[in-house]
Write a protein that holds these residues in place. Structure first.
Motif, PDB file in Angstrom:
ATOM      1  N   THR A 145       0.884  -1.214   0.017  1.00  0.00           N
ATOM      2  CA  THR A 145       0.141   0.106   0.054  1.00  0.00           C
ATOM      3  C   THR A 145       0.831   1.276   0.065  1.00  0.00           C
ATOM      4  N   PRO A 146       0.682   1.914  -1.131  1.00  0.00           N
ATOM      5  CA  PRO A 146       1.519   3.310  -1.177  1.00  0.00           C
ATOM      6  C   PRO A 146       0.879   4.343  -0.451  1.00  0.00           C
ATOM      7  N   GLY A 147       1.402   5.618  -0.409  1.00  0.00           N
ATOM      8  CA  GLY A 147       0.960   6.799   0.224  1.00  0.00           C
ATOM      9  C   GLY A 147       1.539   6.946   1.754  1.00  0.00           C
ATOM     10  N   SER A 189      10.587   9.508   3.257  1.00  0.00           N
ATOM     11  CA  SER A 189       9.870   8.475   2.274  1.00  0.00           C
ATOM     12  C   SER A 189      10.546   7.074   2.220  1.00  0.00           C
ATOM     13  N   ARG A 201      10.880   3.538  -0.282  1.00  0.00           N
ATOM     14  CA  ARG A 201      10.597   2.728  -1.494  1.00  0.00           C
ATOM     15  C   ARG A 201      10.553   1.528  -0.924  1.00  0.00           C
ATOM     16  N   SER A 234       9.975  -2.469  -1.987  1.00  0.00           N
ATOM     17  CA  SER A 234       9.409  -3.430  -3.120  1.00  0.00           C
ATOM     18  C   SER A 234       9.388  -5.079  -2.698  1.00  0.00           C
ATOM     19  N   HIS A 252       7.082  -5.276  -7.022  1.00  0.00           N
ATOM     20  CA  HIS A 252       5.982  -4.212  -6.959  1.00  0.00           C
ATOM     21  C   HIS A 252       6.172  -3.053  -5.987  1.00  0.00           C
ATOM     22  N   PRO A 253       6.906  -2.087  -6.533  1.00  0.00           N
ATOM     23  CA  PRO A 253       7.487  -0.989  -5.509  1.00  0.00           C
ATOM     24  C   PRO A 253       6.165  -0.212  -4.860  1.00  0.00           C
ATOM     25  N   ALA A 254       6.282   0.055  -3.685  1.00  0.00           N
ATOM     26  CA  ALA A 254       5.302   1.138  -2.962  1.00  0.00           C
ATOM     27  C   ALA A 254       5.884   2.289  -2.366  1.00  0.00           C
ATOM     28  N   GLU A 255       5.640   3.533  -2.601  1.00  0.00           N
ATOM     29  CA  GLU A 255       6.318   4.643  -1.871  1.00  0.00           C
ATOM     30  C   GLU A 255       5.453   5.073  -0.706  1.00  0.00           C
ATOM     31  N   ILE A 256       6.163   4.696   0.331  1.00  0.00           N
ATOM     32  CA  ILE A 256       5.485   5.058   1.918  1.00  0.00           C
ATOM     33  C   ILE A 256       6.083   6.452   2.411  1.00  0.00           C
ATOM     34  N   ARG A 257       5.293   7.096   2.812  1.00  0.00           N
ATOM     35  CA  ARG A 257       5.682   8.480   3.408  1.00  0.00           C
ATOM     36  C   ARG A 257       5.121   8.667   4.912  1.00  0.00           C
TER      37      ARG A 257
END
Length: 245
Positions: free
Chosen positions: A131-133, A189, A191, A193, A197-202
């Motif tokens: 889950t990114p975001g 942030s 990244r 993976s 499948h990479p997801a960018e988490i902040r």
């Protein structure tokens, strides 16, 4: 009785105390769609003496310290009459418990938003690798990674702040420790993976140790932690009914 059960009983007792003080808690909008959605943005606080005037097609979900209630237009709805019935019990206490994440190993919440039966995080403060975001973190020292598919062992690559590290999931395990080589920092942030499948988490560090559901929901909205808000709202939902004026 195991330590996990003792701790969980304590969490349930704490949640019960929070429910007992629901009368002084805020009622906030957590979801809105339809013609009147602009009048009820997520995060808006509503007075107990207030009312909502909804048009055909309007759907507004409110949350207070006891749970959620979804109102469907058309109609005029009194905020106090629409307050939620107590919801959640043990499952909701486990979801919100900032200490339980220390002992979390397997398990998931199923259902809710998305396809029925889809595994979801069993604790609000786990980082879903898919889950990114924005991710609101209550305790950076205990942050753990969670995955839905536990059928095989997996290695997750994590990069951020000019550094890289890995986390490993054993077959059958849903939880893995966040790598100590990558300190969890507010505003940073990462990244993540998993399976290519990479997801960018902040990350947003928040104080949720003694907060009630309404305060937690407001904080999640303020920081844009949408996936966690969805999980909380779904877990806190009672029967989908409401009283009209």
């Amino acid at each position: 009785m195991t330590w996990d059960r003792i701790a969980l009983r304590g969490a349930v007792a704490g949640l019960a105390l929070a429910l007992g003080s629901a009368a002084i808690a805020d009622t906030i909008v957590v979801r809105a769609s339809g013609p009147s959605a602009k009048n009820y943005p997520p995060g808006r606080k509503l007075a107990e003496s207030g009312a909502l005037a909804l048009q055909p097609g309007d759907v507004v979900t409110l949350l207070d310290a006891k749970g959620t209630r979804t109102l469907r237009g058309p109609g005029n709805f009194n905020v106090a009459a629409a307050n939620a019935a107590p919801a959640g019990g043990v499952a909701l206490a486990a979801l919100l418990d900032t200490k339980r994440v220390r002992r979390a190993r397997t398990g998931a919440v199923r259902g809710g938003v998305g396809q029925p039966g889809t595994p979801r995080r069993p604790n609000l403060w786990l980082a879903d690798v898919a889950t990114p975001g924005a991710l609101c973190v209550a305790d950076p020292a205990t942050l753990k990674l969670w995955r839905a598919d536990t059928t095989r062992a997996a290695t997750v690559q994590i990069a951020g702040g000019g550094a890289q590290a890995t986390a490993s999931f054993a077959a059958g395990e849903a939880i893995a420790a966040w790598p100590a080589a990558l300190p969890v920092r507010d505003g940073a942030s990462y990244r993540v993976s998993a399976d290519g499948h990479p997801a960018e988490i902040r990350v947003a560090l928040i104080d949720a140790g003694t907060a009630g559901m309404d305060t937690i929901a407001s904080t999640l909205i303020a920081h844009g932690c949408t996936a966690q808000l969805d999980l909380l709202v779904d877990a806190a939902a009672p029967a989908d009914t409401a009283a009209k004026d």
